[in-house]
Design an enzyme around this catalytic site. Structure first.
Site, mmCIF file in Angstrom:
data_model
loop_
_atom_site.group_PDB
_atom_site.id
_atom_site.type_symbol
_atom_site.label_atom_id
_atom_site.label_comp_id
_atom_site.label_asym_id
_atom_site.label_seq_id
_atom_site.Cartn_x
_atom_site.Cartn_y
_atom_site.Cartn_z
ATOM 1 N N ASP A 286 13.490 50.961 20.474
ATOM 2 C CA ASP A 286 14.936 50.827 20.627
ATOM 3 C C ASP A 286 15.528 52.179 21.020
ATOM 4 O OD1 ASP A 286 17.368 49.458 20.615
ATOM 5 O OD2 ASP A 286 17.758 49.920 18.506
ATOM 6 N N ASP B 41 16.610 56.360 13.410
ATOM 7 C CA ASP B 41 16.616 54.902 13.489
ATOM 8 C C ASP B 41 15.290 54.373 14.016
ATOM 9 O OD1 ASP B 41 17.551 52.344 13.215
ATOM 10 O OD2 ASP B 41 18.621 52.316 15.118
#
Length: 316
Positions: free
Chosen positions: A249, A266
């Site tokens: 991502d 993240d």
């Protein structure tokens, strides 16, 4: 029957051993219960104060070895059982988790022991939301190749029940903690994973003072000035690929820039490229996302070239 040959009955003619004199120093008998602690163990010291609202005792002492970050622990890490965690506010709020700023400090009335690390540190606490509040958008494509051992939990996650969402929140927290540890071991620039407790991941806070480092998307640099940042991002992609992984991502919104250094954040969806059927597709998307962002800022780089190089690292 005794195994000693001289354990026969003593007759009057047998010469008995001379008892020790009062000045002799008898050999001390071993302690029946040897201490389980190492020689350098220091009994934890606690402050006379009690935590106020918005505070708690440090959760470090209650963490098991597998719930703590990789060794060697950084010098700045506060490991004293007397430390107090003070919540300073929300750094970032997202659909799946909120990021809080935590001050972990040992009170001044407590002397630090040799194993207590530092006295004070700022940490980032990423707390994955519970079933009543979370709105997980993580696609099942990231979970390919991952399985939960508990079939009841697996069915609950598939149905999207409250229990399933609670299990999923814990799995995402565990996945993030594990991914940070893996990437740290590879020498990649990530926040050091301090510890995990349920759905909370405590990690190194990247920033100046209490101000978080800006995202790459917030940088004002453009054109050729972006070259050092692109080189770092490309190296992150290639080192991960060399270990068989893709971020999954990656974008300018989950890359921080702190003092000229790019830091990856993240990472719970870290993808095993070979075992995930969509692994190569996700790796290609990572390359495309970052290259297109740099291109929009006037620094053109071919995402096809970066993707081909990354694939070579994965399968080479």
């Amino acid at each position: 029957m005794s195994s000693h040959p001289d354990d026969s009955v003593v007759t009057p003619s047998t010469t008995l051993p001379t008892p020790p004199t009062a000045s002799a120093s008898p050999t001390p008998a071993p302690h029946p219960h040897p201490s389980p602690f190492p020689d350098d163990f220091v009994v934890p010291a606690f402050s006379t104060a009690e935590p106020d609202d918005g505070q708690r005792w440090s959760t470090w002492p209650a963490a098991t070895p597998t719930e703590r970050g990789p060794r060697p622990w950084p010098d700045w890490l506060v490991t004293s059982a007397a430390a107090v965690d003070t919540e300073l506010g929300v750094v970032k709020s997202g659909k799946e988790a909120d990021l809080f700023l935590i001050d972990r400090t040992v009170p001044d009335d407590v002397a630090l022991g040799p194993l207590d690390g530092g006295r004070s540190v700022l940490l980032a606490a990423k707390r994955y939301r519970g079933p009543e509040q979370s709105d997980f958008h993580r696609s099942s494509q990231y979970r390919e190749g991952r399985r939960t051992r508990n079939t009841r939990d697996g069915r609950a996650m598939a149905r999207g029940s409250s229990h399933g969402r609670r299990v999923q929140a814990g799995l995402w927290a565990a996945a993030e903690f594990d991914a940070l540890g893996r990437m740290h071991a590879l020498g990649l620039p990530v926040p050091y994973p301090v510890q995990i407790s349920g759905t909370e991941v405590l990690m190194e806070f990247i920033g100046d003072g209490t101000a978080a480092a800006p995202r790459l998307a917030q940088t004002r640099a453009d054109g050729a000035d972006l070259w050092p940042l692109f080189e770092q991002v490309a190296e992150i992609v290639l080192v991960l690929a060399r270990a068989g992984f893709a971020h999954g991502d990656l974008s300018a919104y989950n890359l921080l820039v702190h003092e000229g250094r790019v830091v990856v954040i993240d990472v719970p969806q870290l993808v095993d490229v070979a075992s995930n059927p969509q692994g190569a597709e996700l790796l290609e998307r990572d390359c495309r996302n970052v290259c297109e962002w740099f291109g929009r800022r006037g620094f053109e780089r071919s995402h096809d070239h970066l993707f081909a190089e990354a694939l070579g690292e994965v399968f080479g």
